[in-house]
Design an enzyme around this catalytic site. Structure first.
Site, mmCIF file in Angstrom:
data_model
loop_
_atom_site.group_PDB
_atom_site.id
_atom_site.type_symbol
_atom_site.label_atom_id
_atom_site.label_comp_id
_atom_site.label_asym_id
_atom_site.label_seq_id
_atom_site.Cartn_x
_atom_site.Cartn_y
_atom_site.Cartn_z
ATOM 1 N N CYS A 148 42.553 62.963 3.435
ATOM 2 C CA CYS A 148 43.595 63.940 3.635
ATOM 3 C C CYS A 148 43.883 64.523 2.706
ATOM 4 O O CYS A 148 44.624 64.399 1.731
ATOM 5 C CB CYS A 148 44.921 63.232 4.110
ATOM 6 N N GLN A 181 33.377 62.561 19.779
ATOM 7 C CA GLN A 181 34.429 63.113 18.978
ATOM 8 C C GLN A 181 35.569 62.253 18.762
ATOM 9 O O GLN A 181 36.016 61.314 19.496
ATOM 10 C CB GLN A 181 34.973 64.203 20.119
ATOM 11 N N TYR A 208 22.736 70.516 21.382
ATOM 12 C CA TYR A 208 23.986 69.439 20.377
ATOM 13 C C TYR A 208 24.494 68.789 21.245
ATOM 14 O O TYR A 208 25.809 68.477 21.107
ATOM 15 C CB TYR A 208 24.482 69.934 19.270
ATOM 16 N N CYS A 219 44.952 52.768 6.837
ATOM 17 C CA CYS A 219 44.891 54.394 6.942
ATOM 18 C C CYS A 219 45.937 54.878 7.878
ATOM 19 O O CYS A 219 45.508 54.551 9.105
ATOM 20 C CB CYS A 219 43.412 54.697 7.080
ATOM 21 N N CYS A 244 32.737 72.704 14.316
ATOM 22 C CA CYS A 244 33.560 72.269 13.365
ATOM 23 C C CYS A 244 33.449 72.731 12.172
ATOM 24 O O CYS A 244 34.246 72.165 11.272
ATOM 25 C CB CYS A 244 33.269 70.790 13.350
ATOM 26 N N CYS A 247 50.893 58.402 3.449
ATOM 27 C CA CYS A 247 50.099 57.459 2.894
ATOM 28 C C CYS A 247 50.293 57.448 1.371
ATOM 29 O O CYS A 247 50.098 58.489 0.909
ATOM 30 C CB CYS A 247 48.644 57.437 3.154
#
Ligand code: SAH
Length: 500
Positions: free
Chosen positions: A82, A299, A328, A165, A445, A73
């Site tokens: 990123c 996700q 969660y 993107c 995460c 990119c």
């Protein structure tokens, strides 16, 4: 030697920081160099000096690292998305494996022997591009006043005009162009953060990678858009050519607006009004069908999610008779996967729309052995535990529930947690310890908060038995991780120590 801002220095990059920046020394002075790759020799411009270290950014790569690759990119240095796109994917995986390991050592206080004995190699992606099924694009103006959409430049709210993107689907570009042309033709304004005026704030696009269904939701600073039917028309006229994993054509099946009139950084407003089609899109994951509404978490990388859930299931060691809590739980994805292999599953989630989706998902998949609770994990679980009273809390522990191997709601065999980045609340961890499940599966995460929470749980009588990273976020510094911790000692001290 003293350094100051704007000095140009030559640095050999020897390490990688938490945000993906290169770390190197020049004359004993440590510099964190944005956009430098480990192994590079760079000329860097110092942007900020502290006493013992400073920050810098790459002016020129003098000798490129063998890990340096051509970024896909053109905007990767400006964009906040990123951080490590210029690093080979293989090296990104090494970085992520080390990140998890180091956090377990430094924050979790585990020894290298403990971690190395149980940590499995990270599961990488086959194709580290175009993997995201969801994107939220801010809408605004460039300096000349042209309507644009794209991404925020790192740490700012300036929009970089880029509809292409490399992490999202290639169809996003077509959708964004249709939205922009609808806005131009119908004189629809974009929101201006500084004044709070203007209408369109963000465009949320979500794609069911298996189903081919696409959701477009415009976040609007108002209740209504001018000529809403023109937006629908523009979107429905897009000629999509790809298919979903099930072979069906990609197509838009849900167009909605989310009303957000708050002057805040929160993207989505809670009121959703459907303009066309359904409120939700559907997608298939692990052989189950899920309804996903605009406000629900799902996700973002479906291929890797199947690996992640597969590991969570494996770690849970279900035989069909277990009682499981899934904290969660979002729209109930893990809960429903587990329900197929357990006796009973209880899910807890704070977003009401997600709980609605979860209940609908259970019905749709004809899964009856799961119940969902709306609320914070740190409130629902302790309240449930307290309401049971000391008698019941202690019964079952060595009693029927334990012996039959099927546990019960108060004494589950397995608790699964999958919290957001900030990890679990202390009250939640404490109640988990009191409930004494045989196994806890922690899906995370953020390995820093994971390590912090594992320390609390392991101090409370659990032992780290399995750890594996699953990369869901190629090109970025983020990494997902699954851990299994098991009860080591039948510990009565914790229980009695904490009883009121
Ligand atoms: N397990 C799900 C969701 C994981 S994301 C999946 O794999 O899809 C984390 C979820 O936790 C989100 O749905 C978020 O809304 C929810 N959440 C955040 N804080 C919470 C809290 N304090 N209690 C319960 N749920 C919470």
């Amino acid at each position: 030697m003293e350094f100051k801002k704007n000095d140009i220095v030559t640095v050999t990059i020897e390490d990688i920081g938490n945000d993906g920046e290169g770390i190197g020394k020049t004359e004993g002075y440590t510099l964190f160099v944005k956009d430098a790759v480990i192994g590079d020799v760079v000329e860097a411009r110092i942007t900020k000096c502290k006493k013992n270290y400073g920050y810098a950014r790459v002016e020129k790569v003098v000798t490129p690292s063998s890990f340096r690759v051509e970024p896909k990119c053109a905007f990767h240095r400006q964009c906040g998305g990123c951080q490590i796109q210029a690093m080979s994917y293989a090296r990104q995986l090494v970085y992520k494996q080390d990140k998890i390991r180091n956090n377990l050592l430094r924050i979790g206080g585990f020894t290298a022997e403990q971690v190395d004995a149980v940590m499995e190699p990270i599961a990488g992606m086959q194709e580290p591009w175009h993997y995201r099924n969801k994107a939220q694009f801010p809408v605004g103006y460039d300096r000349e006043g042209n309507l644009i959409t794209g991404f925020y430049a790192g740490r700012t709210h300036n929009i970089i005009a880029n509809t292409d993107c490399a992490l999202g689907t290639v169809e996003n570009k077509l959708i964004l162009e249709a939205v922009l042309s609808y806005m131009r033709e119908n004189h629809v304004t974009a929101y201006r953060e500084n004044t709070g005026e203007g209408l369109v704030r963000h465009v949320l696009i979500r794609t069911g990678f298996t189903s081919g269904q696409i959701m477009v939701c415009l976040v609007v600073n108002g209740k209504k858009l001018p000529a809403e039917e023109k937006l629908t028309e523009a979107l429905l006229n897009i000629p999509f050519t790809s298919t979903g994993g099930n072979g069906q054509n990609q197509r838009i099946t849900s167009i909605s607006i989310s009303i957000n009139r708050e002057k805040s950084n929160v993207i989505m407003g809670k009121d959703i009004r459907v303009l066309w089609g359904s409120r939700c899109i559907q997608d298939t994951l692990c052989g189950l069908t899920f309804n996903i509404s605009p406000l629900s978490f799902y996700q973002v990388n479906p291929y890797q999610t199947e690996k992640l859930y597969g590991l969570a299931l494996e770690y849970a060691e279900l035989t069909g008779k277990e009682t499981v809590w899934d904290l969660y739980c979002g729209i109930g994805t893990i809960s429903l996967c587990m329900a197929k292999k357990a006796r009973q599953v209880y899910g807890v989630e704070v977003v009401p729309q997600a709980i609605e989706d979860a209940r609908e998902n259970a019905r749709m998949n004809q899964i009856g052995n799961v119940e969902f609770y709306e609320g914070k994990a740190e409130e629902v679980l302790p309240a449930f535990y307290a309401q049971a009273g000391p008698g019941e809390q202690l019964a079952g522990k060595e009693g029927n529930a334990k012996e039959s191997g099927c546990g019960d709601k108060l004494h589950p065999n397995v608790i699964v947690v999958d919290p957001p980045r900030k990890g679990c609340d202390e009250k939640c961890l404490e109640t988990m310890l009191r409930m004494k499940p045989e196994r806890i599966v922690y899906v995370s995460c953020d390995s820093a908060t994971l390590a912090r929470d594992l320390r609390v749980l392991c101090d409370g009588g659990y032992e780290l038995q399995r750890v594996r990273g699953v990369d869901q976020f190629g090109g970025t510094v983020h990494v997902e991780c699954v851990c299994l911790i098991v009860q080591t000692k039948v510990d009565t001290t914790y229980q009695s120590r904490n009883l009121p």
